[in-house]
Structures are given as C-alpha cells and as structure tokens.
Motif scaffolding. Sequence first.
Motif, PDB file in Angstrom:
ATOM      1  N   THR A   1       0.560  -4.893   3.433  1.00 37.67           N
ATOM      2  CA  THR A   1      -0.752  -4.987   4.066  1.00 37.67           C
ATOM      3  C   THR A   1      -1.196  -6.431   4.250  1.00 37.67           C
ATOM      4  OG1 THR A   1      -1.358  -2.840   3.131  1.00 37.67           O
ATOM      5  CG2 THR A   1      -3.165  -4.250   3.882  1.00 37.67           C
TER       6      THR A   1
ATOM      7  N   HIS B   1      -6.351   6.363   6.416  1.00 39.81           N
ATOM      8  CA  HIS B   1      -5.406   6.156   5.318  1.00 39.81           C
ATOM      9  C   HIS B   1      -4.482   7.369   5.202  1.00 39.81           C
ATOM     10  CE1 HIS B   1      -8.391   3.181   3.651  1.00 39.81           C
ATOM     11  NE2 HIS B   1      -7.289   2.599   3.225  1.00 39.81           N
TER      12      HIS B   1
ATOM     13  N   HIS C   1      -5.315  -4.592   8.477  1.00 38.81           N
ATOM     14  CA  HIS C   1      -5.272  -3.662   7.359  1.00 38.81           C
ATOM     15  C   HIS C   1      -4.344  -2.487   7.650  1.00 38.81           C
ATOM     16  CE1 HIS C   1      -6.662  -2.843   3.349  1.00 38.81           C
ATOM     17  NE2 HIS C   1      -6.732  -1.558   3.646  1.00 38.81           N
TER      18      HIS C   1
ATOM     19  N   ASN D   1      -1.962   0.090   6.574  1.00 42.88           N
ATOM     20  CA  ASN D   1      -2.034   0.631   5.209  1.00 42.88           C
ATOM     21  C   ASN D   1      -1.216   1.875   4.910  1.00 42.88           C
ATOM     22  OD1 ASN D   1      -3.808   3.118   5.627  1.00 42.88           O
ATOM     23  ND2 ASN D   1      -5.057   1.518   6.560  1.00 42.88           N
ATOM     24  N   SER D   2      -0.724   2.606   5.919  1.00 44.77           N
ATOM     25  CA  SER D   2       0.108   3.764   5.580  1.00 44.77           C
ATOM     26  C   SER D   2       1.123   4.032   6.682  1.00 44.77           C
ATOM     27  CB  SER D   2      -0.753   5.010   5.317  1.00 44.77           C
ATOM     28  OG  SER D   2      -1.267   5.556   6.513  1.00 44.77           O
TER      29      SER D   2
ATOM     30  N   HIS E   1       0.818  -1.211   0.000  1.00 46.85           N
ATOM     31  CA  HIS E   1       0.000   0.000   0.000  1.00 46.85           C
ATOM     32  C   HIS E   1       0.856   1.268   0.000  1.00 46.85           C
ATOM     33  CE1 HIS E   1      -3.487  -2.464   0.419  1.00 46.85           C
ATOM     34  NE2 HIS E   1      -4.284  -1.469   0.745  1.00 46.85           N
TER      35      HIS E   1
ATOM     36  N   ASP F   1      -4.292 -10.491   6.061  1.00 47.62           N
ATOM     37  CA  ASP F   1      -4.593  -9.090   6.324  1.00 47.62           C
ATOM     38  C   ASP F   1      -5.593  -9.016   7.481  1.00 47.62           C
ATOM     39  OD1 ASP F   1      -5.390  -6.488   6.368  1.00 47.62           O
ATOM     40  OD2 ASP F   1      -6.166  -6.432   4.330  1.00 47.62           O
TER      41      ASP F   1
END
Length: 353
Positions: free
Chosen positions: A112, A197, A150, A152-153, A98, A147
């Motif tokens: 992820t 996110h 999650h 993600n960033s 991601h 996953d």
Amino acid sequence: MRELSEILNRGEVILISCCNLGSFGSRYSLAALTTEGISWVNLDDAIDASTDIGVTGIAATESDCFLAVQGKQPRILSLGSDLRLNGQFVCKRAQDIHSLAERDGTLYIVSTARNQVVSISCKGGALFGGEKGQEKIAFTGSITKEDATHLNSICFVDRGAMLVSMFGIKWRADTRFGAILDVSNGTTVHQNIGEPHSLTYLPNGVVTFCESRTSSFCLQEPGSDSLRKVRLSGYTRGCTFTGRHFVVGSSCRRYKSRSSASFNEMPACRDPHGNSWQRSSLHFLNPDLSVALHLDFTPYAPEIYDIAFLGTRFTPSELFRDAAARRIDAMHDEIRGTGKYYLGLAPRRRASK
C-alpha cells in the motif's frame, strides 16, 4: 439469532487478523474462531513484540497459510497445517502490506505504501523472491513513492484477471471514494465506492467487498452490473465465505487517520444503541444477506483486518483459549511499559537543564 454451533461445523477454523495493537499487543494478532469460541493462535516464535504492530493480510492454500506482518520489518510468514511457523520472507519492496492472494504457486502482496502489487514464489509453502531475492512488481497503481491511491486489496477471478481496490488521495483526506479495477484490461469494474476493502472472489463467480465508509457489505452476482448491499455497523473490513455464510468484520473507527494524520469525521451512528463506531464485530450473513449471527469482537481487538475460512484442513496445534483476558493483560503491559519509558526519560530531562 442462531448460535455459533449452528453456524460452524466441528473442526472448522476461521482466522481473523488484527493490527495496530501496540508493541505488547502484537503478540495476540491472529485469532482462531471455532465451535469452542475465539482463541489466539500462538505466534510467539514469529512475532517480534518490539517492532511488530500486528497481522494484516491472510492467504491460504490446501496445506499452507500465509500472513502479512506490519511493523518496522514488513514480512510474510508461512504457516503449516498446524498453524506453526515454517518460514518467513523479509520484504524488500513491499511496505505497509495490506492484502495477500495466492495463485498457481505465486503469492501476490499489496504494498500500500508504494501503490503496488508485488509477488514472490510460495510453492510448497516455501517463500522465495526473484533472481535478486526481491519481490517482482506485478502492478503499479501510481508512480509516486507514497501512499497516493491507498491500494489495499486484491483477488483473482476464474479467467485469471486481477482485481484490485483502491481509494483516496493522501493530501485530500476528504476525498475517500474509490474504485475496483480490472488490472488485466485496465477497466473500472465499480467506482464511487466509499473506501472499498477486502475484495473476495467465490467459486460460483460472485465478487464481494466491503464499502467501509458506509458500514456496508456488497455482493455482485456473475453477469450482473448491479450490487446487492447490506448495512451493518462500524468500519467494515475483512470478509470470507464458509460455503453456508458470509463472515464480515467491522472495526472501531479510528479517530485519527494513520496515513494523513487528520481527524476522521464520525458518520452518524446507525444502530439503536448509538455506539456502532466504538465496537468491533463479526457478522455472519445468510446468502440473502440477512444476519444469522452477530459476535462482539471488542474484548479481543478494536480493528479487524482480514478474515479467512480454512475449513477443516488446518488444525491449530497451540491456542491461547483465554483470549479476552490476554488482551486485557497486554493492554496493562502497554500502559506499564509506556510509563516506565517516560519515567526513564525524566532524570535526563532534569540533568539537561
């Protein structure tokens, strides 16, 4: 509402990554926004249309740009100042990549699918794994091989701390409220965020992120525990800062979750036209979070993943200016290709009877 020429200076470039475009559409998965409008960066020597589904994370240094490619062979692309391919690293650990972040010659990759952040060397734009040619594990958010959180960033703050965002539990798709964690000390910076996110850290100490589930963009001033928040439209994801404006992406809502295969509940529309979840957009926000400019991104791609402001230090050597027309052509190719595939299966089906 202001014009694009009033928002960007001549020579400045903003990159927008797009994913889940289909095999034919993956050719056009990195857009460049300049004062002349939206174009596709030529990635024909880097994208494999038969296996790739698009680009997700973007990270840039003063002279190099790194892209995460999703598909059957997850990898990292290294582009030079002309945004042409210099090299690539095929990932061995990272899956469903991601986000990317660079710090001190190391590129951090959010895997992820494995709830991990891994790293490789990226000094001078050259990509290398560890002693065994693999990525090093920098952080693990869950011991499962799926996953589960999650993750993600990622971003780094001045004191060197790594912040990550995560949310959701795969087997409970209705539980999609997540948190932002400080990996360096294990503390929770924020919690009960509706699908966070795109963590971004600015030189002045401001931390920003998207609360995707509520179509929001959030900002935290240094030394403050409270958030400033603005509601936009669609599924907010991807943000950057030009030094004058925040640029926030919003995507069409997926009707079906890619991870859980369950159908997503569509939140109530928040715009007067009642179609905010069916369009993708770029929102340019003033420092007070008021909207300076809105660009409809729907003709180019339904989903925006990441946004990066490159300033004037990168000059794309080859752009496809007819971006909207090329997306339409790719969609037609996808339909024709799918039709030929099923027509090819038909004789075999009859022969098997």
